[in-house]
Design an enzyme around this catalytic site. Structure first.
Site, PDB file in Angstrom:
ATOM      1  N   ARG A 169       0.817   4.830 -25.472  1.00  0.00           N
ATOM      2  CA  ARG A 169      -0.323   4.724 -24.548  1.00  0.00           C
ATOM      3  C   ARG A 169      -1.332   5.857 -24.754  1.00  0.00           C
ATOM      4  O   ARG A 169      -1.952   6.335 -23.805  1.00  0.00           O
ATOM      5  CB  ARG A 169       0.129   4.689 -23.080  1.00  0.00           C
ATOM      6  CG  ARG A 169       0.486   3.271 -22.620  1.00  0.00           C
ATOM      7  CD  ARG A 169       0.343   3.102 -21.121  1.00  0.00           C
ATOM      8  NE  ARG A 169       1.309   3.870 -20.367  1.00  0.00           N
ATOM      9  CZ  ARG A 169       2.500   3.420 -19.953  1.00  0.00           C
ATOM     10  NH1 ARG A 169       2.873   2.187 -20.226  1.00  0.00           N
ATOM     11  NH2 ARG A 169       3.307   4.168 -19.243  1.00  0.00           N
ATOM     12  N   ARG A 202      -5.608   5.122 -19.650  1.00  0.00           N
ATOM     13  CA  ARG A 202      -6.458   5.465 -18.503  1.00  0.00           C
ATOM     14  C   ARG A 202      -6.575   6.956 -18.218  1.00  0.00           C
ATOM     15  O   ARG A 202      -7.412   7.375 -17.431  1.00  0.00           O
ATOM     16  CB  ARG A 202      -5.941   4.746 -17.242  1.00  0.00           C
ATOM     17  CG  ARG A 202      -6.241   3.252 -17.238  1.00  0.00           C
ATOM     18  CD  ARG A 202      -5.591   2.559 -16.058  1.00  0.00           C
ATOM     19  NE  ARG A 202      -4.140   2.498 -16.197  1.00  0.00           N
ATOM     20  CZ  ARG A 202      -3.309   2.122 -15.225  1.00  0.00           C
ATOM     21  NH1 ARG A 202      -3.790   1.803 -14.037  1.00  0.00           N
ATOM     22  NH2 ARG A 202      -2.015   2.070 -15.430  1.00  0.00           N
ATOM     23  N   ARG A 211     -13.667   0.562 -20.076  1.00  0.00           N
ATOM     24  CA  ARG A 211     -12.977  -0.565 -19.455  1.00  0.00           C
ATOM     25  C   ARG A 211     -13.567  -0.969 -18.111  1.00  0.00           C
ATOM     26  O   ARG A 211     -13.241  -2.031 -17.591  1.00  0.00           O
ATOM     27  CB  ARG A 211     -11.492  -0.192 -19.252  1.00  0.00           C
ATOM     28  CG  ARG A 211     -10.658  -0.198 -20.521  1.00  0.00           C
ATOM     29  CD  ARG A 211      -9.948  -1.508 -20.791  1.00  0.00           C
ATOM     30  NE  ARG A 211      -9.150  -1.943 -19.657  1.00  0.00           N
ATOM     31  CZ  ARG A 211      -9.494  -2.919 -18.837  1.00  0.00           C
ATOM     32  NH1 ARG A 211     -10.603  -3.592 -19.034  1.00  0.00           N
ATOM     33  NH2 ARG A 211      -8.729  -3.233 -17.827  1.00  0.00           N
ATOM     34  N   ASP A 256      -1.582  -5.598 -25.868  1.00  0.00           N
ATOM     35  CA  ASP A 256      -0.554  -5.644 -24.833  1.00  0.00           C
ATOM     36  C   ASP A 256       0.588  -6.530 -25.301  1.00  0.00           C
ATOM     37  O   ASP A 256       0.366  -7.502 -26.025  1.00  0.00           O
ATOM     38  CB  ASP A 256      -1.140  -6.197 -23.522  1.00  0.00           C
ATOM     39  CG  ASP A 256      -0.215  -5.944 -22.346  1.00  0.00           C
ATOM     40  OD1 ASP A 256       0.654  -6.797 -22.080  1.00  0.00           O
ATOM     41  OD2 ASP A 256      -0.326  -4.884 -21.712  1.00  0.00           O
ATOM     42  N   TYR A 308       9.853 -10.599 -18.415  1.00  0.00           N
ATOM     43  CA  TYR A 308       8.534 -10.732 -17.763  1.00  0.00           C
ATOM     44  C   TYR A 308       8.232 -12.193 -17.429  1.00  0.00           C
ATOM     45  O   TYR A 308       7.709 -12.510 -16.365  1.00  0.00           O
ATOM     46  CB  TYR A 308       7.422 -10.203 -18.679  1.00  0.00           C
ATOM     47  CG  TYR A 308       7.138  -8.731 -18.528  1.00  0.00           C
ATOM     48  CD1 TYR A 308       6.567  -8.228 -17.347  1.00  0.00           C
ATOM     49  CD2 TYR A 308       7.413  -7.836 -19.549  1.00  0.00           C
ATOM     50  CE1 TYR A 308       6.288  -6.879 -17.203  1.00  0.00           C
ATOM     51  CE2 TYR A 308       7.138  -6.472 -19.418  1.00  0.00           C
ATOM     52  CZ  TYR A 308       6.574  -6.010 -18.244  1.00  0.00           C
ATOM     53  OH  TYR A 308       6.296  -4.672 -18.107  1.00  0.00           O
TER      54      TYR A 308
END
Length: 369
Positions: free
Chosen positions: A38, A42, A51, A87, A165
């Site tokens: 990552r 963010r 974004r 992703d 998921y």
């Protein structure tokens, strides 16, 4: 002409820093290579700015946006590898499932799989070029834009993690709905895991053809399985992926690329993972580096494993922690990383301190060896 050239997966600029690739193959290096899971995330103000107001998966489907986000951390830090911004849940989308990224909640499947008959809703045959070509285009564009500075890593989620998921419908602490399938519907579970494996193999192959120079497979939910279930429902598929990708690369006359398997909290399976045809085994922070070396018998390179939360420490403390970590792993067959991804509230300055500390301490150590 320029645009067409940037879209072509050939004539890539020559690689000037291959430290990461050499470490993956267990070769000698001047310093330990470092990248962060990552690293395009963010915690970077420029990432948040890029974004802002945009749908997450829409961003994933834009090669230009993915390229820009992939390059951002490399402008700030002297990292030794880039990892394509994407992703793991693009694979369930390719199978026909609707996944949204809900702010504050994370990924949400509109209609998760509940019973084995729901498998009929999934595409039996996936044309990866048609469904996931946007990832391949992002990789090709990024390879050109990297100008050979560092290698580019492609990735995929592993079958069990993706299956969990698809059944849970989002994040889950216990994975109890997905694990219910393993106990109650083992045949259907294997059918789903095989379907995912087949798509992942083609997806990873497509990434290498597009320009990826290494591949990482994320088994993020290994910790919810015990050794018995892991051996039945995760390990065979992880091995199959590595074997088939390598075999197909050979058939296509393409170079073998190093493959990394990262089974978070899968410390009970270290020996098995080190014999699964991956060149590198990624470790989370719950594993002692010396023990990991012993248990993998020096047969693979290791990647990891600083606790991401150590980045909340002072720069001096980060440097001490890194020094201990590098000394424990040794400078050969080692790629420095965190034991998990960076968190959004982390200070970019601390990430810079981590990267610099890896380079500084490993250079000094390599001279002594």
């Amino acid at each position: 002409f320029n645009v067409a050239y940037l879209c072509s997966p050939k004539d890539f600029p020559e690689l000037t820093n291959d430290t990461f690739l050499r470490a993956a193959h267990g070769e000698e290096v001047e310093h330990v290579p470092v990248w962060c899971m990552r690293q395009a995330g963010r915690y970077l103000p420029e990432f948040r700015e890029s974004r802002a107001g945009k749908d997450f998966f829409e961003t994933c489907r834009s090669p230009e946006a993915c390229c820009e986000l992939t390059l951002q951390p490399l402008r700030r830090f002297p990292l030794d590898a880039a990892i394509i911004f994407s992703d793991i849940l693009v694979v369930p989308q390719a199978l026909g499932m609707d996944v949204q990224m809900t702010p504050g909640k994370g990924p949400t499947f509109q209609e998760p799989l509940k019973e084995p008959e729901d498998l009929q809703r999934l595409r039996a045959k996936v044309d990866v070029d048609a469904e996931l070509g946007y990832v391949f285009r992002a990789i090709t564009l990024t390879r050109h834009k990297l100008e050979g500075k560092v290698p580019l890593i492609g990735f995929s989620g592993a079958p069990w993690t993706l299956m969990s998921y698809m059944i849970e419908g989002g994040g889950s602490v216990t994975q109890s709905k997905a694990k219910r399938w393993l106990y109650r519907h083992p045949e259907a579970s294997h059918r789903l895991l095989q379907l995912l494996t087949d798509v992942i193999v083609e997806y990873l192959l497509g990434q290498v053809k597009a320009g990826a120079q290494a591949l990482q497979v994320f088994e993020s939910h290994a910790g919810c399985l015990g050794p018995v279930q892991f051996k039945e429902f995760a390990l065979p598929y992880l091995r199959d992926i590595a074997m088939r990708v390598k075999g197909k690369l050979k058939e296509s006359g393409l170079d073998n690329v190093p493959m990394i398997v990262f089974a978070k909290d899968g410390h009970y399976a270290l020996e098995d993972l080190s014999q699964s045809y991956y060149e590198v085994v990624g470790l989370d922070w719950t594993i002692d580096p010396c023990l990991a070396r012993k248990r993998t018998g020096g047969s693979v390179s290791l990647q990891g494993n600083m606790d991401p939360c150590a980045l909340y420490a002072t720069k001096e403390r980060i440097s001490e922690i890194v020094k201990r970590m590098v000394e424990a792993f040794g400078t050969r067959g080692y790629i420095a990383n965190l034991g998990h991804g960076l968190y959004p509230d982390m200070d970019p300055e601390s990430v810079g301190a981590f990267v610099d500390a890896v380079h500084t301490h490993s250079r000094q150590l390599a001279k002594r060896v």
